[in-house]
Every structure is written in structure tokens, then in C-alpha cells.
Motif scaffolding. Structure first.
Motif, PDB file in Angstrom:
ATOM      1  N   GLY A  90       0.825  -1.024   0.189  1.00 33.12           N
ATOM      2  CA  GLY A  90       0.054  -0.002   0.021  1.00 33.12           C
ATOM      3  C   GLY A  90       1.037   1.386   0.021  1.00 33.12           C
ATOM      4  N   ARG A  91       0.323   2.425   0.806  1.00 28.22           N
ATOM      5  CA  ARG A  91       1.062   3.476   0.786  1.00 28.22           C
ATOM      6  C   ARG A  91       2.220   3.316   1.777  1.00 28.22           C
ATOM      7  N   CYS A  92       2.454   2.447   2.475  1.00 27.74           N
ATOM      8  CA  CYS A  92       3.573   2.223   3.789  1.00 27.74           C
ATOM      9  C   CYS A  92       4.894   2.903   3.050  1.00 27.74           C
ATOM     10  N   PRO A  93       5.415   2.452   1.733  1.00 26.48           N
ATOM     11  CA  PRO A  93       6.532   2.828   1.440  1.00 26.48           C
ATOM     12  C   PRO A  93       6.833   4.392   1.451  1.00 26.48           C
ATOM     13  N   ARG A  94       5.647   5.068   0.861  1.00 26.39           N
ATOM     14  CA  ARG A  94       5.909   6.398   0.795  1.00 26.39           C
ATOM     15  C   ARG A  94       5.887   7.063   2.142  1.00 26.39           C
ATOM     16  N   LEU A  95       4.925   6.430   3.083  1.00 34.52           N
ATOM     17  CA  LEU A  95       5.248   6.969   4.475  1.00 34.52           C
ATOM     18  C   LEU A  95       6.414   6.856   5.063  1.00 34.52           C
ATOM     19  N   MET A  96       6.932   5.378   5.274  1.00 35.77           N
ATOM     20  CA  MET A  96       8.020   5.265   5.772  1.00 35.77           C
ATOM     21  C   MET A  96       9.274   6.094   5.271  1.00 35.77           C
ATOM     22  N   GLU A  97       9.379   6.304   3.951  1.00 36.06           N
ATOM     23  CA  GLU A  97      10.361   7.071   3.200  1.00 36.06           C
ATOM     24  C   GLU A  97      10.114   8.470   3.744  1.00 36.06           C
ATOM     25  N   ALA A  98       9.000   9.102   3.937  1.00 41.20           N
ATOM     26  CA  ALA A  98       8.545  10.413   4.623  1.00 41.20           C
ATOM     27  C   ALA A  98       9.442  10.429   5.950  1.00 41.20           C
ATOM     28  N   LEU A  99       9.094   9.501   6.846  1.00 42.22           N
ATOM     29  CA  LEU A  99       9.384   9.483   8.033  1.00 42.22           C
ATOM     30  C   LEU A  99      11.028   9.250   8.267  1.00 42.22           C
ATOM     31  N   LEU A 100      11.466   8.493   7.317  1.00 45.25           N
ATOM     32  CA  LEU A 100      12.933   8.222   7.211  1.00 45.25           C
ATOM     33  C   LEU A 100      13.710   9.501   6.580  1.00 45.25           C
ATOM     34  N   SER A 101      13.041  10.473   5.871  1.00 45.41           N
ATOM     35  CA  SER A 101      13.636  11.352   5.363  1.00 45.41           C
ATOM     36  C   SER A 101      14.770  12.592   5.896  1.00 45.41           C
ATOM     37  N   PRO A 102      15.675  12.739   5.342  1.00 47.64           N
ATOM     38  CA  PRO A 102      16.748  13.673   6.179  1.00 47.64           C
ATOM     39  C   PRO A 102      16.231  14.822   6.415  1.00 47.64           C
ATOM     40  N   LYS A 103      15.275  15.290   5.734  1.00 51.59           N
ATOM     41  CA  LYS A 103      14.291  16.837   5.928  1.00 51.59           C
ATOM     42  C   LYS A 103      13.819  16.962   7.213  1.00 51.59           C
ATOM     43  N   ASP A 104      13.570  15.619   7.929  1.00 51.18           N
ATOM     44  CA  ASP A 104      13.027  15.727   9.286  1.00 51.18           C
ATOM     45  C   ASP A 104      11.731  16.417   9.387  1.00 51.18           C
ATOM     46  N   LEU A 105      10.698  15.898   8.274  1.00 48.88           N
ATOM     47  CA  LEU A 105       9.370  16.376   8.040  1.00 48.88           C
ATOM     48  C   LEU A 105       8.492  16.363   9.304  1.00 48.88           C
ATOM     49  N   THR A 106       7.609  17.376   9.549  1.00 56.01           N
ATOM     50  CA  THR A 106       6.676  17.140  10.651  1.00 56.01           C
ATOM     51  C   THR A 106       5.462  16.351  10.143  1.00 56.01           C
ATOM     52  N   TYR A 107       4.629  15.977  11.038  1.00 59.90           N
ATOM     53  CA  TYR A 107       3.462  15.069  10.650  1.00 59.90           C
ATOM     54  C   TYR A 107       2.725  15.989   9.962  1.00 59.90           C
ATOM     55  N   ARG A 108       2.430  17.307   9.922  1.00 56.28           N
ATOM     56  CA  ARG A 108       1.590  17.971   9.077  1.00 56.28           C
ATOM     57  C   ARG A 108       2.057  17.860   7.649  1.00 56.28           C
ATOM     58  N   GLU A 109       3.557  18.104   7.503  1.00 54.78           N
ATOM     59  CA  GLU A 109       3.987  18.108   6.171  1.00 54.78           C
ATOM     60  C   GLU A 109       3.954  16.811   5.442  1.00 54.78           C
ATOM     61  N   ILE A 110       4.062  15.719   6.331  1.00 52.57           N
ATOM     62  CA  ILE A 110       3.903  14.213   5.913  1.00 52.57           C
ATOM     63  C   ILE A 110       2.527  14.125   5.268  1.00 52.57           C
ATOM     64  N   ALA A 111       1.508  14.668   6.272  1.00 49.18           N
ATOM     65  CA  ALA A 111       0.178  14.303   5.948  1.00 49.18           C
ATOM     66  C   ALA A 111      -0.246  15.090   4.662  1.00 49.18           C
ATOM     67  N   GLY A 112       0.108  16.130   4.283  1.00 50.86           N
ATOM     68  CA  GLY A 112      -0.073  16.978   3.293  1.00 50.86           C
ATOM     69  C   GLY A 112       0.436  16.274   2.001  1.00 50.86           C
ATOM     70  N   GLU A 113       1.905  15.865   2.281  1.00 49.30           N
ATOM     71  CA  GLU A 113       2.546  15.306   1.077  1.00 49.30           C
ATOM     72  C   GLU A 113       1.906  13.898   0.602  1.00 49.30           C
ATOM     73  N   LEU A 114       1.420  13.208   1.773  1.00 49.48           N
ATOM     74  CA  LEU A 114       0.458  11.803   1.292  1.00 49.48           C
ATOM     75  C   LEU A 114      -0.700  12.013   0.973  1.00 49.48           C
ATOM     76  N   GLY A 115      -1.395  13.223   1.264  1.00 49.21           N
ATOM     77  CA  GLY A 115      -2.765  13.458   1.079  1.00 49.21           C
ATOM     78  C   GLY A 115      -3.812  12.650   2.141  1.00 49.21           C
ATOM     79  N   ILE A 116      -3.419  12.395   3.187  1.00 46.37           N
ATOM     80  CA  ILE A 116      -3.973  11.721   4.099  1.00 46.37           C
ATOM     81  C   ILE A 116      -4.197  12.633   5.577  1.00 46.37           C
ATOM     82  N   SER A 117      -5.164  12.571   6.407  1.00 42.13           N
ATOM     83  CA  SER A 117      -5.331  13.307   7.657  1.00 42.13           C
ATOM     84  C   SER A 117      -4.152  13.059   8.534  1.00 42.13           C
ATOM     85  N   GLN A 118      -3.851  14.252   9.097  1.00 39.87           N
ATOM     86  CA  GLN A 118      -2.570  14.225  10.138  1.00 39.87           C
ATOM     87  C   GLN A 118      -3.023  12.956  11.478  1.00 39.87           C
TER      88      GLN A 118
END
Length: 168
Positions: free
Chosen positions: A111-139
Motif C-alpha cells: 500500500g502506501r507504507c513505502p511512501r509513509l516510511m520514506e517520508a518518516l526516514l527523510s533527512p528533511k525531518d518532516l513534521t506530521y503535518r508536512e507528511i500528511a500534506g505530502e501523502l494526502g491523508i489526515s494528520q
């Protein structure tokens, strides 16, 4: 001939290097080594100097000037670069291999786990709000989704981790 020249110049070089080295911030042995190298280079190209003692004194002074110039221009590291992390090349290679294995396992997630895990492992250190916006799901759904994805990842990696453990 060369052996006689070295034997004749050795005490003079030791004395000259000892006298000049500390004022220039150089070790006497390093200075002697540099002058011997200069002599060998000269013997290869021009032959022995006509006045070996005068040549040796000039060579010592020239090496002292070079050493002072080098010391003035170069700045030492606070610590050695390899000592920064306390890890050697072997440890760095093993860490890189573990990161590759983790990235490979993340790509195999459903499913969308690869995109979520990549966002969580990102060196950019994204916030939950940024990750939710990037993946198009609710925070609010990120936590439960992350938990499911980590469970899948654990199950994928369990055989690989168990196979690598030392037994007995």
C-alpha cells in the motif's frame, strides 16, 4: 661515493637540523629526512654538490622556510576527520549495508507504507503535518498508519535479522 657523502654530512645535518627545527615548529628528524630527500634528488639530477657542507646548510634553511610557510598556511583539524564519529571504514560500510537493507524492505511494504516510511526516514525531518500534506491523508491517521507499517516492516525484517545473528 654516496655512502661517503652521507657519512660525512650526517653529523653536520643532525646539528643543523637540531639548531633550526624547534624555531620553525618542526621536528629535527622530519627536517633531516627532508634534506636527505633533497640530496638524493640532487644526486639523481646534477650529481654531488661542489661544496657539500654549504649546500647542506642552504638546504636546511630552505626546508625551514618551507616548513614555516606550511605551518602558517595550513590549519590542523580539531580532531582527525575519521575520529569525528568514532567509527572506522568497516563500521561505516556495515551501517551503509544496514541502511540499504532497510530501504529495500521499505520498498517491499504494501500500500502506501513505502511512501509513509520514506517520508518518516527523510533527512528533511518532516513534521506530521508536512507528511500528511505530502501523502494526502489526515494528520490524525498518520499514527495508526505508521504503527501498521512498522509492524509490516518488523515482519519483513525478522527473517533477515534472525539469519544474521550469531548462534551458539
Amino acid at each position: 661515493m654516496t655512502h661517503d657523502l652521507v657519512a660525512a654530512l650526517s653529523p653536520l645535518l643532525t646539528a643543523e637540523a637540531s639548531a633550526e627545527a624547534y624555531a620553525s615548529g618542526t621536528e629535527p628528524g622530519d627536517l633531516e629526512q627532508a634534506v636527505w630527500l633533497r640530496l638524493l634528488e640532487r644526486l639523481d639530477s646534477d650529481g654531488p654538490p661542489l661544496d657539500p657542507e654549504a649546500w647542506l646548510r642552504k638546504a636546511v634553511r630552505a626546508e625551514v622556510r618551507r616548513s614555516r610557510r606550511t605551518n602558517r598556511l595550513e590549519r590542523p583539524y580539531d580532531t582527525e576527520p575519521a575520529d569525528d564519529s568514532g567509527r572506522g571504514p568497516e563500521q561505516l560500510a556495515l551501517t551503509a549495508a544496514r541502511h540499504r537493507a532497510l530501504r529495500d524492505a521499505v520498498r517491499r511494504l504494501p500500500g502506501r507504507c513505502p511512501r509513509l516510511m520514506e517520508a518518516l526516514l527523510s533527512p528533511k525531518d518532516l513534521t506530521y503535518r508536512e507528511i500528511a500534506g505530502e501523502l494526502g491523508i489526515s494528520q490524525g491517521s498518520l499514527g495508526p498508519e505508521r504503527s501498521r507499517c512498522l509492524g509490516c516492516l518488523r515482519r519483513l525484517l525478522a527473517p533477515e535479522v534472525a539469519a544474521r545473528e550469531v548462534r551458539g
